[in-house]
Design a protein around this motif. Structure first.
Motif, PDB file in Angstrom:
ATOM      1  N   UNK A  44       0.991  -1.183   0.030  1.00  0.00           N
ATOM      2  CA  UNK A  44      -0.125   0.081  -0.066  1.00  0.00           C
ATOM      3  C   UNK A  44       0.887   1.285   0.073  1.00  0.00           C
ATOM      4  N   UNK A  45       2.058   1.214   0.933  1.00  0.00           N
ATOM      5  CA  UNK A  45       2.838   2.281   0.934  1.00  0.00           C
ATOM      6  C   UNK A  45       3.844   2.372  -0.318  1.00  0.00           C
ATOM      7  N   UNK A  46       4.140   1.517  -1.007  1.00  0.00           N
ATOM      8  CA  UNK A  46       4.947   1.332  -2.075  1.00  0.00           C
ATOM      9  C   UNK A  46       3.987   1.810  -3.388  1.00  0.00           C
ATOM     10  N   UNK A  47       2.927   1.504  -3.253  1.00  0.00           N
ATOM     11  CA  UNK A  47       1.947   2.011  -4.437  1.00  0.00           C
ATOM     12  C   UNK A  47       1.316   3.404  -4.181  1.00  0.00           C
ATOM     13  N   UNK A  48       1.854   3.945  -3.101  1.00  0.00           N
ATOM     14  CA  UNK A  48       1.193   5.586  -2.973  1.00  0.00           C
ATOM     15  C   UNK A  48      -0.145   5.575  -2.433  1.00  0.00           C
ATOM     16  N   UNK A  49      -0.778   4.554  -1.942  1.00  0.00           N
ATOM     17  CA  UNK A  49      -2.157   4.521  -1.649  1.00  0.00           C
ATOM     18  C   UNK A  49      -2.177   4.901   0.021  1.00  0.00           C
ATOM     19  N   UNK A  50      -1.069   4.787   0.840  1.00  0.00           N
ATOM     20  CA  UNK A  50      -1.047   4.907   1.981  1.00  0.00           C
ATOM     21  C   UNK A  50       0.412   5.695   2.297  1.00  0.00           C
ATOM     22  N   UNK A  51       0.535   6.271   3.810  1.00  0.00           N
ATOM     23  CA  UNK A  51       1.588   6.647   4.087  1.00  0.00           C
ATOM     24  C   UNK A  51       1.902   5.580   5.394  1.00  0.00           C
ATOM     25  N   UNK A  52       3.180   5.677   5.808  1.00  0.00           N
ATOM     26  CA  UNK A  52       3.335   4.780   7.131  1.00  0.00           C
ATOM     27  C   UNK A  52       2.526   5.365   8.210  1.00  0.00           C
ATOM     28  N   UNK A  53       2.280   6.719   8.420  1.00  0.00           N
ATOM     29  CA  UNK A  53       1.837   7.010   9.695  1.00  0.00           C
ATOM     30  C   UNK A  53       0.131   7.339   9.321  1.00  0.00           C
ATOM     31  N   UNK A  54      -0.317   6.642   8.429  1.00  0.00           N
ATOM     32  CA  UNK A  54      -1.846   6.648   7.946  1.00  0.00           C
ATOM     33  C   UNK A  54      -2.565   5.714   9.085  1.00  0.00           C
TER      34      UNK A  54
END
Length: 70
Positions: A44-54
Motif C-alpha cells: 500500500x505504501x509502495x503504491x502510494x495508496x497510504x503513508x506509514x503514519x496513516x
C-alpha cells in the motif's frame, strides 16, 4: 478487530465493503496472517495508496503486533 466490533461498527472495513464486493478474511490463528498483513501494508505504501503514519496502516500493524504474540 474483534468480530463483533467489526459487525457493530458502521465505519468498519467490513461494513464499508460494497454489498457485491468480495471479501477475504484473515484469522489471527492463521500462521501466515501476520506476514500477509505486513506485506499488504508495505505494498500500500509502495503504491502510494497510504503513508506509514496513516491510520489504516497503523491499525493494521497494531493487529500484526497483537497476533504475533499468540
Amino acid at each position: 478487530m474483534i468480530k463483533i466490533d467489526e459487525v457493530n461498527n458502521p465505519a468498519s472495513c467490513l461494513n464499508k465493503a460494497n454489498d457485491d464486493e468480495l471479501l477475504f478474511v484473515l484469522l489471527e490463528r492463521d500462521k501466515a496472517a501476520a506476514d500477509t498483513v505486513r506485506y499488504w501494508c508495505q505494498r500500500r505504501i509502495e503504491l502510494g495508496l497510504n503513508k506509514p503514519d496513516d491510520k489504516q496502516i497503523i491499525e493494521a500493524m497494531h493487529w500484526v503486533d497483537q497476533v504475533s504474540l499468540i
